[in-house]
Design a protein around this motif. Sequence first.
Motif, mmCIF file in Angstrom:
data_model
loop_
_atom_site.group_PDB
_atom_site.id
_atom_site.type_symbol
_atom_site.label_atom_id
_atom_site.label_comp_id
_atom_site.label_asym_id
_atom_site.label_seq_id
_atom_site.Cartn_x
_atom_site.Cartn_y
_atom_site.Cartn_z
ATOM 1 N N CYS A 56 0.793 -1.222 0.000
ATOM 2 C CA CYS A 56 0.000 0.000 0.000
ATOM 3 C C CYS A 56 0.829 1.277 0.000
ATOM 4 O O CYS A 56 0.272 2.367 -0.223
ATOM 5 C CB CYS A 56 -0.931 0.017 1.217
ATOM 6 N N GLY A 57 2.131 1.163 0.301
ATOM 7 C CA GLY A 57 2.973 2.349 0.350
ATOM 8 C C GLY A 57 2.739 3.222 1.561
ATOM 9 O O GLY A 57 3.130 4.397 1.574
ATOM 10 N N LEU A 58 2.122 2.686 2.598
ATOM 11 C CA LEU A 58 1.776 3.454 3.795
ATOM 12 C C LEU A 58 2.398 2.844 5.035
ATOM 13 O O LEU A 58 2.581 1.625 5.113
ATOM 14 C CB LEU A 58 0.256 3.486 3.998
ATOM 15 N N SER A 59 2.691 3.698 5.994
ATOM 16 C CA SER A 59 3.008 3.224 7.333
ATOM 17 C C SER A 59 1.681 3.102 8.072
ATOM 18 O O SER A 59 0.956 4.103 8.199
ATOM 19 C CB SER A 59 3.928 4.204 8.057
ATOM 20 N N PRO A 60 1.325 1.906 8.533
ATOM 21 C CA PRO A 60 -0.012 1.699 9.109
ATOM 22 C C PRO A 60 -0.341 2.686 10.223
ATOM 23 O O PRO A 60 0.504 3.032 11.051
ATOM 24 C CB PRO A 60 0.067 0.264 9.637
ATOM 25 N N ASP A 61 -1.586 3.130 10.225
ATOM 26 C CA ASP A 61 -2.071 4.128 11.168
ATOM 27 C C ASP A 61 -3.549 3.848 11.422
ATOM 28 O O ASP A 61 -4.267 3.417 10.513
ATOM 29 C CB ASP A 61 -1.882 5.533 10.569
ATOM 30 N N PRO A 62 -4.049 4.100 12.640
ATOM 31 C CA PRO A 62 -5.457 3.784 12.917
ATOM 32 C C PRO A 62 -6.451 4.642 12.149
ATOM 33 O O PRO A 62 -7.639 4.301 12.093
ATOM 34 C CB PRO A 62 -5.586 4.016 14.428
ATOM 35 N N THR A 63 -6.007 5.747 11.549
ATOM 36 C CA THR A 63 -6.950 6.584 10.821
ATOM 37 C C THR A 63 -7.390 5.968 9.493
ATOM 38 O O THR A 63 -8.437 6.342 8.963
ATOM 39 C CB THR A 63 -6.346 7.970 10.521
ATOM 40 N N PHE A 64 -6.625 5.014 8.962
ATOM 41 C CA PHE A 64 -6.924 4.500 7.630
ATOM 42 C C PHE A 64 -8.229 3.689 7.628
ATOM 43 O O PHE A 64 -8.591 3.036 8.600
ATOM 44 C CB PHE A 64 -5.771 3.663 7.100
ATOM 45 N N SER A 65 -8.905 3.708 6.471
ATOM 46 C CA SER A 65 -10.263 3.171 6.365
ATOM 47 C C SER A 65 -10.350 1.693 6.716
ATOM 48 O O SER A 65 -11.339 1.246 7.312
ATOM 49 C CB SER A 65 -10.792 3.385 4.950
ATOM 50 N N LEU A 66 -9.341 0.914 6.336
ATOM 51 C CA LEU A 66 -9.393 -0.522 6.629
ATOM 52 C C LEU A 66 -9.485 -0.772 8.131
ATOM 53 O O LEU A 66 -10.220 -1.669 8.570
ATOM 54 C CB LEU A 66 -8.158 -1.217 6.052
ATOM 55 N N PHE A 82 -5.331 -0.737 -0.771
ATOM 56 C CA PHE A 82 -5.161 -0.437 -2.187
ATOM 57 C C PHE A 82 -3.782 -0.888 -2.640
ATOM 58 O O PHE A 82 -2.767 -0.541 -2.030
ATOM 59 C CB PHE A 82 -5.313 1.072 -2.405
ATOM 60 N N ASP A 83 -3.759 -1.676 -3.710
ATOM 61 C CA ASP A 83 -2.496 -2.122 -4.294
ATOM 62 C C ASP A 83 -1.937 -0.961 -5.118
ATOM 63 O O ASP A 83 -2.414 -0.674 -6.222
ATOM 64 C CB ASP A 83 -2.744 -3.341 -5.182
ATOM 65 N N LEU A 84 -0.941 -0.297 -4.579
ATOM 66 C CA LEU A 84 -0.466 0.950 -5.168
ATOM 67 C C LEU A 84 0.165 0.750 -6.541
ATOM 68 O O LEU A 84 0.062 1.610 -7.413
ATOM 69 C CB LEU A 84 0.546 1.603 -4.223
ATOM 70 N N ARG A 85 0.818 -0.384 -6.750
ATOM 71 C CA ARG A 85 1.471 -0.618 -8.039
ATOM 72 C C ARG A 85 0.473 -1.000 -9.127
ATOM 73 O O ARG A 85 0.588 -0.554 -10.266
ATOM 74 C CB ARG A 85 2.537 -1.703 -7.887
ATOM 75 N N ARG A 86 -0.504 -1.830 -8.782
ATOM 76 C CA ARG A 86 -1.474 -2.296 -9.774
ATOM 77 C C ARG A 86 -2.664 -1.356 -9.902
ATOM 78 O O ARG A 86 -3.457 -1.466 -10.832
ATOM 79 C CB ARG A 86 -1.944 -3.705 -9.415
ATOM 80 N N ARG A 87 -2.812 -0.423 -8.963
ATOM 81 C CA ARG A 87 -3.906 0.545 -8.955
ATOM 82 C C ARG A 87 -5.271 -0.138 -8.903
ATOM 83 O O ARG A 87 -6.213 0.255 -9.586
ATOM 84 C CB ARG A 87 -3.830 1.473 -10.176
ATOM 85 N N VAL A 88 -5.374 -1.168 -8.057
ATOM 86 C CA VAL A 88 -6.639 -1.874 -7.842
ATOM 87 C C VAL A 88 -6.764 -2.161 -6.352
ATOM 88 O O VAL A 88 -5.789 -2.078 -5.596
ATOM 89 C CB VAL A 88 -6.702 -3.204 -8.635
ATOM 90 N N TRP A 89 -7.971 -2.506 -5.913
ATOM 91 C CA TRP A 89 -8.142 -2.937 -4.533
ATOM 92 C C TRP A 89 -7.329 -4.204 -4.284
ATOM 93 O O TRP A 89 -7.268 -5.093 -5.139
ATOM 94 C CB TRP A 89 -9.606 -3.211 -4.221
ATOM 95 N N ALA A 90 -6.712 -4.270 -3.114
ATOM 96 C CA ALA A 90 -5.914 -5.443 -2.726
ATOM 97 C C ALA A 90 -6.865 -6.517 -2.208
ATOM 98 O O ALA A 90 -6.996 -6.731 -0.995
ATOM 99 C CB ALA A 90 -4.886 -5.049 -1.669
ATOM 100 N N GLU A 91 -7.519 -7.233 -3.122
ATOM 101 C CA GLU A 91 -8.607 -8.132 -2.740
ATOM 102 C C GLU A 91 -8.122 -9.303 -1.889
ATOM 103 O O GLU A 91 -8.852 -9.771 -1.017
ATOM 104 C CB GLU A 91 -9.337 -8.625 -3.979
ATOM 105 N N ASP A 92 -6.913 -9.798 -2.132
ATOM 106 C CA ASP A 92 -6.395 -10.884 -1.304
ATOM 107 C C ASP A 92 -6.239 -10.423 0.145
ATOM 108 O O ASP A 92 -6.614 -11.142 1.086
ATOM 109 C CB ASP A 92 -5.052 -11.378 -1.836
ATOM 110 N N LEU A 93 -5.693 -9.230 0.327
ATOM 111 C CA LEU A 93 -5.550 -8.674 1.670
ATOM 112 C C LEU A 93 -6.912 -8.457 2.311
ATOM 113 O O LEU A 93 -7.126 -8.810 3.482
ATOM 114 C CB LEU A 93 -4.779 -7.360 1.602
ATOM 115 N N ILE A 94 -7.831 -7.884 1.567
ATOM 116 C CA ILE A 94 -9.169 -7.629 2.101
ATOM 117 C C ILE A 94 -9.821 -8.927 2.550
ATOM 118 O O ILE A 94 -10.412 -9.007 3.632
ATOM 119 C CB ILE A 94 -10.026 -6.904 1.043
#
Length: 228
Positions: free
Chosen positions: A126-136, A184-196
Amino acid sequence: MAGPLLVGIDAGTTGIRALVFTPGGEVVAQAGRTVPLERPRPGWAQHDPQALWDAACAALRKATGQLDRPERIAGVAAASVGEAFVTLDAAGQPVGPLIAWYDERPRAELDWLTREIGLERLHALCGLSPDPTFSLCKLLWLKANQPEVLERAVRWLNVTHYLAWRLCGEMTCDPTLASRTLAFDLRRRVWAEDLIAETGLSPDLFAPIRRNGAKLGQVTGESAAATG
């Protein structure tokens, strides 16, 4: 004055602004309204989705009311803080409040994600450092603490796309705001469905991704009447 005009809706932390521009960037009308904040418990922050829409309508009516010919408006776009969202049922009605971006309730869900999924994998995907504010994290909090909400919900939308949906009836997301979800899969620009799927959430909750600036649809008659 003649020629087309554009409208921007800016949904911020404490209120909503509506600005009317010429294509060259000159502001010709603007207005704003506050959105009531609810804090039912320490660390929680939320809004009534209908109150948010009502504030947007009021700001738009005030701004469009300053124009000699509102029919000159050729397009409307919305922007907001990306981590705030609302869940919607099959009839498009909100299932519970709109959770503010800075709401702190999902800290246990963040701990679970970093422990079970892993910091390195999340960052690589996702290119993010995990944080509680994120939607997931917020969605996982609902799953753990208010499962009846997700049982009824068919979609969640961040504020930008909630406003767009109320205007034109299309439920979507864009890559910029999707990138603030931790899903969000940042490289493929799609939802990371496996992670979800690994988190136990349904990928169907996530709205189709459309490019930034894509035309979503026409303003509905009902929304035209409400906004001017």
